[in-house]
Design a protein around this motif. Structure first.
Motif, PDB file in Angstrom:
ATOM      1  N   GLU B 172       0.791  -1.231   0.000  1.00  0.00           N
ATOM      2  CA  GLU B 172       0.000   0.000   0.000  1.00  0.00           C
ATOM      3  C   GLU B 172       0.824   1.282   0.000  1.00  0.00           C
ATOM      4  N   SER B 173       1.980   1.267   0.650  1.00  0.00           N
ATOM      5  CA  SER B 173       2.649   2.558   0.814  1.00  0.00           C
ATOM      6  C   SER B 173       3.048   3.126  -0.551  1.00  0.00           C
ATOM      7  N   PHE B 174       3.334   2.245  -1.504  1.00  0.00           N
ATOM      8  CA  PHE B 174       3.599   2.715  -2.872  1.00  0.00           C
ATOM      9  C   PHE B 174       2.368   3.436  -3.441  1.00  0.00           C
ATOM     10  N   HIS B 175       1.186   2.959  -3.081  1.00  0.00           N
ATOM     11  CA  HIS B 175      -0.030   3.559  -3.638  1.00  0.00           C
ATOM     12  C   HIS B 175      -0.196   5.003  -3.204  1.00  0.00           C
ATOM     13  N   GLN B 176      -0.001   5.222  -1.900  1.00  0.00           N
ATOM     14  CA  GLN B 176      -0.188   6.583  -1.413  1.00  0.00           C
ATOM     15  C   GLN B 176       0.902   7.500  -1.961  1.00  0.00           C
ATOM     16  N   ARG B 177       2.121   6.993  -1.983  1.00  0.00           N
ATOM     17  CA  ARG B 177       3.219   7.847  -2.462  1.00  0.00           C
ATOM     18  C   ARG B 177       3.080   8.226  -3.921  1.00  0.00           C
ATOM     19  N   GLN B 178       2.685   7.250  -4.765  1.00  0.00           N
ATOM     20  CA  GLN B 178       2.571   7.590  -6.180  1.00  0.00           C
ATOM     21  C   GLN B 178       1.483   8.640  -6.381  1.00  0.00           C
ATOM     22  N   GLY B 179       0.426   8.569  -5.561  1.00  0.00           N
ATOM     23  CA  GLY B 179      -0.647   9.547  -5.675  1.00  0.00           C
ATOM     24  C   GLY B 179      -0.161  10.938  -5.307  1.00  0.00           C
ATOM     25  N   TYR B 180       0.552  10.995  -4.202  1.00  0.00           N
ATOM     26  CA  TYR B 180       1.056  12.290  -3.733  1.00  0.00           C
ATOM     27  C   TYR B 180       2.066  12.855  -4.732  1.00  0.00           C
ATOM     28  N   ASP B 181       2.925  11.997  -5.237  1.00  0.00           N
ATOM     29  CA  ASP B 181       3.930  12.395  -6.225  1.00  0.00           C
ATOM     30  C   ASP B 181       3.278  12.970  -7.480  1.00  0.00           C
ATOM     31  N   LEU B 182       2.191  12.337  -7.892  1.00  0.00           N
ATOM     32  CA  LEU B 182       1.443  12.818  -9.064  1.00  0.00           C
ATOM     33  C   LEU B 182       0.911  14.231  -8.800  1.00  0.00           C
ATOM     34  N   LEU B 183       0.389  14.442  -7.583  1.00  0.00           N
ATOM     35  CA  LEU B 183      -0.178  15.748  -7.243  1.00  0.00           C
ATOM     36  C   LEU B 183       0.925  16.803  -7.121  1.00  0.00           C
ATOM     37  N   VAL B 184       2.043  16.420  -6.531  1.00  0.00           N
ATOM     38  CA  VAL B 184       3.172  17.359  -6.418  1.00  0.00           C
ATOM     39  C   VAL B 184       3.602  17.813  -7.818  1.00  0.00           C
ATOM     40  N   ALA B 185       3.697  16.864  -8.739  1.00  0.00           N
ATOM     41  CA  ALA B 185       4.100  17.213 -10.111  1.00  0.00           C
ATOM     42  C   ALA B 185       3.106  18.190 -10.725  1.00  0.00           C
ATOM     43  N   MET B 186       1.824  17.966 -10.474  1.00  0.00           N
ATOM     44  CA  MET B 186       0.816  18.864 -11.055  1.00  0.00           C
ATOM     45  C   MET B 186       0.843  20.237 -10.392  1.00  0.00           C
ATOM     46  N   MET B 187       1.127  20.276  -9.091  1.00  0.00           N
ATOM     47  CA  MET B 187       1.179  21.569  -8.398  1.00  0.00           C
ATOM     48  C   MET B 187       2.378  22.396  -8.853  1.00  0.00           C
ATOM     49  N   LYS B 188       3.410  21.735  -9.379  1.00  0.00           N
ATOM     50  CA  LYS B 188       4.553  22.469  -9.924  1.00  0.00           C
ATOM     51  C   LYS B 188       4.266  22.949 -11.335  1.00  0.00           C
ATOM     52  N   GLY B 189       3.116  22.543 -11.882  1.00  0.00           N
ATOM     53  CA  GLY B 189       2.836  22.803 -13.286  1.00  0.00           C
ATOM     54  C   GLY B 189       2.035  24.060 -13.537  1.00  0.00           C
ATOM     55  N   THR B 190       1.185  24.012 -14.530  1.00  0.00           N
ATOM     56  CA  THR B 190       0.433  25.180 -14.968  1.00  0.00           C
ATOM     57  C   THR B 190      -0.732  25.471 -14.013  1.00  0.00           C
ATOM     58  N   ALA B 191      -1.306  26.660 -14.178  1.00  0.00           N
ATOM     59  CA  ALA B 191      -2.455  27.050 -13.349  1.00  0.00           C
ATOM     60  C   ALA B 191      -3.596  26.053 -13.530  1.00  0.00           C
ATOM     61  N   GLU B 192      -3.777  25.595 -14.747  1.00  0.00           N
ATOM     62  CA  GLU B 192      -4.858  24.621 -14.997  1.00  0.00           C
ATOM     63  C   GLU B 192      -4.634  23.334 -14.212  1.00  0.00           C
ATOM     64  N   GLN B 193      -3.391  22.892 -14.178  1.00  0.00           N
ATOM     65  CA  GLN B 193      -3.100  21.658 -13.438  1.00  0.00           C
ATOM     66  C   GLN B 193      -3.369  21.855 -11.949  1.00  0.00           C
ATOM     67  N   GLN B 194      -2.968  23.030 -11.429  1.00  0.00           N
ATOM     68  CA  GLN B 194      -3.198  23.299 -10.005  1.00  0.00           C
ATOM     69  C   GLN B 194      -4.685  23.326  -9.687  1.00  0.00           C
ATOM     70  N   GLU B 195      -5.456  23.891 -10.611  1.00  0.00           N
ATOM     71  CA  GLU B 195      -6.912  23.900 -10.408  1.00  0.00           C
ATOM     72  C   GLU B 195      -7.471  22.483 -10.361  1.00  0.00           C
ATOM     73  N   MET B 196      -6.944  21.619 -11.233  1.00  0.00           N
ATOM     74  CA  MET B 196      -7.417  20.229 -11.233  1.00  0.00           C
ATOM     75  C   MET B 196      -7.162  19.576  -9.880  1.00  0.00           C
ATOM     76  N   VAL B 197      -5.995  19.840  -9.318  1.00  0.00           N
ATOM     77  CA  VAL B 197      -5.657  19.228  -8.037  1.00  0.00           C
ATOM     78  C   VAL B 197      -6.629  19.710  -6.959  1.00  0.00           C
ATOM     79  N   GLN B 198      -6.837  21.034  -6.915  1.00  0.00           N
ATOM     80  CA  GLN B 198      -7.736  21.580  -5.894  1.00  0.00           C
ATOM     81  C   GLN B 198      -9.148  21.020  -6.062  1.00  0.00           C
ATOM     82  N   ASP B 199      -9.570  20.930  -7.312  1.00  0.00           N
ATOM     83  CA  ASP B 199     -10.905  20.405  -7.598  1.00  0.00           C
ATOM     84  C   ASP B 199     -11.038  18.952  -7.118  1.00  0.00           C
ATOM     85  N   ALA B 200     -10.015  18.163  -7.405  1.00  0.00           N
ATOM     86  CA  ALA B 200     -10.067  16.749  -7.005  1.00  0.00           C
ATOM     87  C   ALA B 200     -10.119  16.628  -5.479  1.00  0.00           C
ATOM     88  N   VAL B 201      -9.289  17.413  -4.798  1.00  0.00           N
ATOM     89  CA  VAL B 201      -9.254  17.338  -3.334  1.00  0.00           C
ATOM     90  C   VAL B 201     -10.579  17.832  -2.747  1.00  0.00           C
TER      91      VAL B 201
END
Ligand SMILES: [Fe+2]
Ligand SMILES: [Fe+2]
Lengths: 251, 327, 95
Positions: B172-201
């Motif tokens: 399981e720990s791989f599951h949570q980490r890959q999810g967080y890593d995916l979100l971190v990558a998106m938060m470093k990205g464009t405004a649209e990507q950041q909006e997607m993250v906030q929307d999902a959360v």
């Protein structure tokens, strides 16, 4: 320049793996039982691995800074050079298994021969891919046998798949200028040199499966030149949608 | 697993021997593991079958919301990670069905209970995954919540369940980490990507909190499960642990959590949070979530479409066995 | 529910050479080859194994836990089987 030929050659192999893994990925969560769901995903994961290495290598050969994702997600249908066989849909489990079997029966001797390529990168990938292809062949062949010699329904289904997919097998043995120039340099595999191995595998398994080998007839062609069936566009549309919608984004 | 022949629930129906019950409870209290062929109270067996199979169903149905993004994953690396992750969930379902089978039910029966609507699965999987960041948010929040639940289950009194959970927790720990890593990558990205993250959360935060089940005052199964050491923390305790662990991670990520009541209690060191919408929770459990019907439809379709495949494998095996015995 | 049950198999895996096979879990499969493949696909996804055994679950014979007394308690009194039963003279450092 041979570099163009090698680039094209790697892209063809990469596209085969990428498109087939995309098809296998469609099963994830939907297979007939959990054990098979997990098995199909394992094959998909191996193929994604091959695609990533091959695209990356092709990008290096090309030298224009395109990485694996640029090559996989930013080309249109006509630029894809995969075999028509691998883009054929998952009409049912029999189609998926027969498609895998016909392909793996070729890829197994292909990678084995590729281990002796003068190109170090390809030879290196082949050493790993050969083992994986051996298992893909074993898994798909055992299913072909079970479906062929199982119930009347399964026999009919796998037979339909065989008869439909057969016309796409000729393409695996095509040898155009790209291939022959690299064969001359002992970089690529002459597909006709492994045809007897493919025939042997196919014949043995079909006999055990109570299936008749289709008579030789018209073979479809075009994938290697970017002339595809209508299915490819529908594979690429979802696959490329995020990369195309947000071209500046990193994922 | 092991011989099912010894598992005979019928024997245990009716009034149970007080002495046996006391001896059983004493074993539990000594932290001894109960193994499939040991004597156990009928209610203990029933609780376990219900809980383990419900858990198994959740893993399997849980493949669907993430599977929704397999063909659309935006890079080959993310596609491979996502496939491997969903595949693990299928494996978890399989380990758990096996654990339940040691109690004398077959996987076929358990699957049938799911497909006929007799068995429940976690309500979280009845929410849709609407943008790519949902895949990350599921890993971070849903797997994160699942891990909170599952770690104490590794010490569950029933041996096969505990062993399955140890294997699952390792994965399981791989599951949570890959999810967080995916979100971190998106938060470093464009405004649209950041909006997607906030929307999902925003959409998944409350359903993730609901995964721990109703508030302790309304939870009907807790007392027995605690006594039998199937469960070791109450729903609210686990929920609090999850909130405490997650709030700082949200800060690092740079997103806000959709709970205006969220505040740190300096004295206790815990993050106080608002109440989830329990009407929504019960409504989803009842089958009225946006994806309930679709999830069931998908599972039924996979099962029915696969029937001829399973039959073929059995027919072939029977023919081979007949040939062997004739020879 | 009319579906015929697919047989259950127990999976044993040797993680490294020199170790014995350990019970890893179980799979459902119609025959031995499929069980072996399922065991490989399910239980060795992270390089957990070098060798796999699959055994039909029905073929495993287990003792009844109610016989625990007669089966296992007699050994408890035979403490002389354990090396710590014997006291060595101080002069002998190791044995
Ligand atoms: Fe899981
Ligand atoms: Fe998970």
């Amino acid at each position: 320049m041979t570099d163009t030929a090698l680039f094209t050659y790697c892209m063809r192999l990469a596209d085969d793996s990428a498109i087939l893994s995309q098809r296998l990925g469609e099963w994830c969560g939907h297979a007939s039982h959990l054990e098979e769901d997990i098995a199909l995903t394992n094959i998909a994961l191996d193929l994604i691995g091959h695609a990533r290495e091959l695209y990356t290598y092709a990008g290096q050969i090309e030298g224009k800074g395109r990485d694996e994702d640029a090559l996989c997600f930013h080309r249109v249908e006509r630029e894809f050079n995969n075999l028509l066989l691998v883009e054929q849909p998952n009409d049912d489990f029999a189609y998926a298994i027969m498609r895998q079997f016909l392909f793996s029966a070729f890829m197994h001797p292909f990678w084995e021969a590729m281990m002796n390529s003068k190109d170090e990168q390809l030879a290196g990938l082949a050493a790993k891919a050969e083992k994986e292809a051996t298992y893909h062949l074993r898994h798909s062949a055992e299913w072909v046998i079970r479906l062929g010699d199982g119930t009347e329904e399964s026999h009919n289904r796998i037979n339909n798949a065989l008869e439909f997919l057969w016309m796409y097998t000729g393409e695996m043995f095509e040898c155009d200028e790209v291939v022959s120039s690299l064969v001359a340099k002992e970089v690529a595999i002459d597909p006709m040199s492994i045809k007897h191995l493919w025939d042997e595998t196919v014949n043995t398994v079909l006999v055990r499966a109570n299936l008749e080998r289709p008579t030789e007839s018209w073979m479809q062609t075009g994938g290697r030149k970017g002339e595809h069936s209508e299915h490819l566009g529908h594979i690429l549309s979802p696959m490329q949608y995020l990369q195309r919608s947000f071209p500046q984004a990193q994922w | 697993m092991y011989t099912q022949a010894l598992n005979n629930p019928a024997v245990e129906a009716g009034v149970e021997d007080e002495e046996k019950l006391a001896a059983f409870q004493a074993r539990i209290d000594r932290e001894e593991k109960i193994e499939p062929n040991d004597w156990m109270p009928a209610a203990y067996r029933k609780t376990l079958v219900r809980q383990i199979s419900q858990h198994a169903h959740s893993e399997v149905v849980g493949m669907l919301p993430e599977g929704n993004w397999v063909t659309r994953a935006p890079s080959l690396k993310r596609k491979a990670i996502l496939l491997a992750k969903i595949q693990d969930e299928g494996g978890h379902g399989l380990y758990l069905y096996s654990a339940a089978e040691t109690l004398g039910v077959s996987r076929e029966e358990l699957v049938d209970q799911l497909l006929t609507g007799k068995a429940k699965y976690s309500s979280i999987f009845n929410y849709p995954t609407l943008n790519w960041a949902d895949v990350g948010a599921v890993g971070w929040l849903v797997d994160g919540a699942a891990i909170m639940n599952q770690i104490p289950l590794c010490r569950c009194s029933f041996g096969p369940y505990s062993r399955a959970m140890i294997r699952i927790c390792k994965e399981e720990s791989f599951h949570q980490r890959q999810g967080y890593d995916l979100l971190v990558a998106m938060m470093k990205g464009t405004a649209e990507q950041q909006e997607m993250v906030q929307d999902a959360v925003n959409r998944l935060w409350w359903p993730a909190l609901m995964m721990f089940g109703p508030s302790d005052k309304d939870s009907k199964h807790s007392a027995d499960s605690m006594k039998w050491k199937i469960k070791r923390f109450t729903n609210d305790e686990l929920r609090q642990k999850f909130v405490d662990a997650t709030v700082p991670q949200a800060k690092v990520l740079g997103i806000s959590l959709p709970d205006p009541d969220l505040k740190l209690n300096e004295e206790t060191g815990h993050w106080e949070h608002g109440e989830p919408d329990w009407d929504e929770f019960y409504n989803t459990i009842k089958g009225n979530g946006i994806c309930n019907k679709q999830r069931m439809k998908d599972r039924i379709k996979a099962h029915e479409d696969g029937a001829w495949v399973r039959e073929a494998a059995q027919a072939y095996a029977a023919k081979q066995a007949a040939k062997k015995s004739a020879a | 529910m009319s579906e015929q049950a697919t047989p259950l198999w127990e999976v044993f895996i040797r993680a490294r050479n020199g170790m014995s096979h350990r019970h890893a879990g179980s799979v459902h499969a119609a025959d031995a080859e499929m069980a072996l493949q399922a065991a490989r696909d399910v239980y060795t996804r992270r390089g957990e194994g070098l060798s796999i055994w699959v055994v039909p679950s029905a073929a495993i014979i287990a003792n009844d836990p109610d016989e625990k007394g007669e089966m296992f308690e007699p050994t408890a009194s035979k403490i002389y089987r354990h090396p710590t039963f014997y006291e060595l003279p101080d002069e002998v450092a190791n044995m």
